[in-house]
Design a protein around this motif. Structure first.
Motif, PDB file in Angstrom:
ATOM      1  N   SER A 206       1.139  -0.894  -0.206  1.00 34.89           N
ATOM      2  CA  SER A 206      -0.471   0.058   0.020  1.00 34.89           C
ATOM      3  C   SER A 206       0.608   1.419  -0.064  1.00 34.89           C
ATOM      4  N   GLU A 207       0.081   2.726  -0.365  1.00 32.18           N
ATOM      5  CA  GLU A 207       1.021   3.968  -0.778  1.00 32.18           C
ATOM      6  C   GLU A 207       1.791   4.301   0.737  1.00 32.18           C
ATOM      7  N   VAL A 208       0.813   3.796   2.092  1.00 32.28           N
ATOM      8  CA  VAL A 208       1.155   4.045   3.875  1.00 32.28           C
ATOM      9  C   VAL A 208       2.082   3.414   3.852  1.00 32.28           C
ATOM     10  N   THR A 209       2.755   2.227   3.252  1.00 31.87           N
ATOM     11  CA  THR A 209       3.534   1.327   4.103  1.00 31.87           C
ATOM     12  C   THR A 209       5.027   2.040   3.759  1.00 31.87           C
ATOM     13  N   GLN A 210       5.815   2.300   2.881  1.00 34.65           N
ATOM     14  CA  GLN A 210       6.795   3.330   3.218  1.00 34.65           C
ATOM     15  C   GLN A 210       6.572   4.424   4.477  1.00 34.65           C
ATOM     16  N   HIS A 211       5.293   4.831   4.170  1.00 37.85           N
ATOM     17  CA  HIS A 211       5.525   5.187   5.692  1.00 37.85           C
ATOM     18  C   HIS A 211       5.988   5.564   6.682  1.00 37.85           C
ATOM     19  N   ILE A 212       4.889   4.504   6.930  1.00 40.92           N
ATOM     20  CA  ILE A 212       4.783   3.456   7.704  1.00 40.92           C
ATOM     21  C   ILE A 212       6.539   2.820   8.595  1.00 40.92           C
ATOM     22  N   HIS A 213       6.450   2.885   7.219  1.00 37.36           N
ATOM     23  CA  HIS A 213       8.411   2.087   7.474  1.00 37.36           C
ATOM     24  C   HIS A 213       9.527   3.048   7.938  1.00 37.36           C
ATOM     25  N   LEU A 214       9.290   4.046   8.259  1.00 38.61           N
ATOM     26  CA  LEU A 214       9.946   4.977   8.427  1.00 38.61           C
ATOM     27  C   LEU A 214       9.635   5.724   9.561  1.00 38.61           C
ATOM     28  N   ASP A 215       8.496   5.879  10.054  1.00 41.42           N
ATOM     29  CA  ASP A 215       7.363   6.274  11.308  1.00 41.42           C
ATOM     30  C   ASP A 215       8.036   5.582  12.257  1.00 41.42           C
ATOM     31  N   GLU A 216       8.286   4.096  12.244  1.00 41.47           N
ATOM     32  CA  GLU A 216       8.286   3.488  13.157  1.00 41.47           C
ATOM     33  C   GLU A 216      10.343   3.881  14.187  1.00 41.47           C
ATOM     34  N   GLN A 217      10.616   4.187  13.479  1.00 39.73           N
ATOM     35  CA  GLN A 217      11.687   4.757  13.197  1.00 39.73           C
ATOM     36  C   GLN A 217      12.140   5.951  14.389  1.00 39.73           C
ATOM     37  N   ASN A 218      11.080   7.154  14.699  1.00 43.76           N
ATOM     38  CA  ASN A 218      10.202   7.901  15.411  1.00 43.76           C
ATOM     39  C   ASN A 218      10.442   7.768  16.976  1.00 43.76           C
ATOM     40  N   VAL A 219       9.803   6.146  17.185  1.00 41.30           N
ATOM     41  CA  VAL A 219       9.657   6.312  18.684  1.00 41.30           C
ATOM     42  C   VAL A 219       9.961   4.940  19.006  1.00 41.30           C
ATOM     43  N   PHE A 220      10.309   3.902  18.149  1.00 46.04           N
ATOM     44  CA  PHE A 220      10.205   2.200  18.372  1.00 46.04           C
ATOM     45  C   PHE A 220      11.353   1.696  17.801  1.00 46.04           C
ATOM     46  N   ARG A 221      12.876   1.138  18.857  1.00 48.27           N
ATOM     47  CA  ARG A 221      13.739   0.957  19.015  1.00 48.27           C
ATOM     48  C   ARG A 221      13.514  -0.385  17.918  1.00 48.27           C
ATOM     49  N   ARG A 222      12.800  -1.711  18.163  1.00 54.34           N
ATOM     50  CA  ARG A 222      12.645  -2.522  17.479  1.00 54.34           C
ATOM     51  C   ARG A 222      10.935  -2.774  17.115  1.00 54.34           C
ATOM     52  N   ALA A 223      10.681  -2.761  16.109  1.00 57.42           N
ATOM     53  CA  ALA A 223       9.051  -3.464  15.528  1.00 57.42           C
ATOM     54  C   ALA A 223       9.844  -4.844  15.003  1.00 57.42           C
ATOM     55  N   LEU A 224       9.584  -5.946  15.858  1.00 54.94           N
ATOM     56  CA  LEU A 224       9.859  -7.266  14.976  1.00 54.94           C
ATOM     57  C   LEU A 224       7.924  -7.793  14.272  1.00 54.94           C
ATOM     58  N   LEU A 225       7.737  -7.802  13.325  1.00 53.56           N
ATOM     59  CA  LEU A 225       6.398  -8.297  12.936  1.00 53.56           C
ATOM     60  C   LEU A 225       7.174  -9.812  12.448  1.00 53.56           C
ATOM     61  N   TYR A 226       5.724 -10.633  12.839  1.00 45.61           N
ATOM     62  CA  TYR A 226       5.692 -11.951  12.049  1.00 45.61           C
ATOM     63  C   TYR A 226       4.295 -12.445  11.224  1.00 45.61           C
ATOM     64  N   ASN A 227       4.644 -12.616   9.867  1.00 50.01           N
ATOM     65  CA  ASN A 227       2.938 -12.538   9.481  1.00 50.01           C
ATOM     66  C   ASN A 227       3.064 -14.895   9.265  1.00 50.01           C
ATOM     67  N   LEU A 228       2.065 -14.473   9.783  1.00 51.11           N
ATOM     68  CA  LEU A 228       1.683 -15.213  10.625  1.00 51.11           C
ATOM     69  C   LEU A 228       0.301 -16.867   9.362  1.00 51.11           C
ATOM     70  N   GLU A 229       0.707 -17.850   8.853  1.00 54.59           N
ATOM     71  CA  GLU A 229       0.056 -18.340   8.389  1.00 54.59           C
ATOM     72  C   GLU A 229      -1.567 -18.719   8.670  1.00 54.59           C
ATOM     73  N   GLU A 230      -2.832 -19.477   8.117  1.00 51.73           N
ATOM     74  CA  GLU A 230      -3.786 -19.884   8.940  1.00 51.73           C
ATOM     75  C   GLU A 230      -3.188 -21.531   9.424  1.00 51.73           C
ATOM     76  N   GLY A 231      -4.071 -21.358  10.688  1.00 52.92           N
ATOM     77  CA  GLY A 231      -3.093 -22.277  11.948  1.00 52.92           C
ATOM     78  C   GLY A 231      -2.092 -22.265  12.416  1.00 52.92           C
ATOM     79  N   ALA A 232      -1.833 -20.556  12.719  1.00 50.21           N
ATOM     80  CA  ALA A 232      -0.559 -20.877  13.411  1.00 50.21           C
ATOM     81  C   ALA A 232      -0.916 -20.154  14.824  1.00 50.21           C
ATOM     82  N   SER A 233      -2.435 -19.570  14.637  1.00 58.12           N
ATOM     83  CA  SER A 233      -3.124 -19.582  15.799  1.00 58.12           C
ATOM     84  C   SER A 233      -3.831 -19.901  16.332  1.00 58.12           C
ATOM     85  N   ARG A 234      -3.999 -20.634  17.839  1.00 57.50           N
ATOM     86  CA  ARG A 234      -4.299 -21.242  18.336  1.00 57.50           C
ATOM     87  C   ARG A 234      -5.765 -20.868  19.421  1.00 57.50           C
ATOM     88  N   HIS A 235      -6.921 -20.833  19.479  1.00 54.80           N
ATOM     89  CA  HIS A 235      -7.526 -20.257  21.117  1.00 54.80           C
ATOM     90  C   HIS A 235      -8.466 -22.062  21.118  1.00 54.80           C
TER      91      HIS A 235
END
Length: 243
Positions: free
Chosen positions: A77-106
């Motif tokens: 998306s168009e906003v993604t590049q701005h999200i990336h840059l904005d993270e550096q304003n206040v985050f030391r780390r931002a660890l994103l885990y893209n999980l497939e179906e079945g990786a979450s359990r209730h």
């Protein structure tokens, strides 16, 4: 529980106060992220580790999607590049885990149950199943996210660090004391919830996700309910807000 999800573990920069981090993530970064197309839901959890010497995550975000194709907005998306840059304003780390179906359990209960919310982050080399079993004895709600299928290095522009995390456990207990007692029985780093903010619900940004909590509080304090109507929101933001 929606099976396709993204989990984020967030650490603030040491030169940013906790108060500023909380407000910025919620009212600036979160409002930007709520504009990413394809989110079915996006919830911020502002947390504090029970052990002050533990891994210093102070934010956990969970995003869900209806289909795998919907997750493409996170990358393209168009906003993604701005999200990336904005993270550096206040985050030391931002660890994103893209999980497939079945990786979450209730495992049990209702995510809307009243009580003390607690997360447990399990590091590689520890037994996430044993931690889950220990928590399941006392939790009134419990869900688990298997992080091993996600690769945070594919997103992160901040300091990824060298530690590897394999699971996020999300539970609710009747009260704070019972949550803390449960944390002592499991092998992982426990975090108590301070604030929870739903930014996107049912595929639409909430009023907080559109404007930020401070703006919504100001509107409510003034009794300006017309500012929250769909007609005004559509005219100003080009979309309807989730209830």
């Amino acid at each position: 529980m929606v099976g396709i999800s993204t989990v984020a573990l967030i650490e603030r920069r040491v030169d940013i106060s906790r108060s500023l981090f909380t407000r910025y993530w919620r009212d600036v970064h979160g409002v930007m992220a709520a504009r990413i197309p394809g989110f079915a839901s996006y919830t911020q959890y502002h947390v504090t580790p029970i052990d002050a010497s533990a891994e210093p995550f102070e934010g956990i975000a969970i995003v869900t999607y209806r289909t795998e194709d919907d997750r493409a907005g996170l990358i393209h998306s168009e906003v993604t590049q701005h999200i990336h840059l904005d993270e550096q304003n206040v985050f030391r780390r931002a660890l994103l885990y893209n999980l497939e179906e079945g990786a979450s359990r209730h495992l049990c209960g209702n995510a809307e149950a009243e009580g003390q919310v607690m997360f447990v982050v399990v590091e590689a080399g520890h037994d996430s199943d044993a931690a889950l079993a220990a928590l399941n004895d006392t939790a009134i709600y419990l869900a688990a996210y298997d992080l091993r299928g996600g690769d945070p290095s594919r997103w992160n522009l901040t300091d990824a660090g060298e530690r590897i995390f394999i699971a996020l456990l999300h539970g609710i207990w009747p009260d704070r004391d019972s949550a803390i007692a449960a944390s002592r029985s499991c092998d992982g780093v426990a975090y108590l919830l301070d604030e929870r903010h739903v930014m996107v619900k049912d595929g639409r940004a909430t009023p907080v996700g559109l404007r930020g909590l401070d703006a919504v509080k100001t509107i409510e304090e003034a009794g300006a309910d017309n500012q929250l109507t769909d007609a005004v929101v559509r005219a100003v933001y080009g979309t309807s807000a989730a209830p």
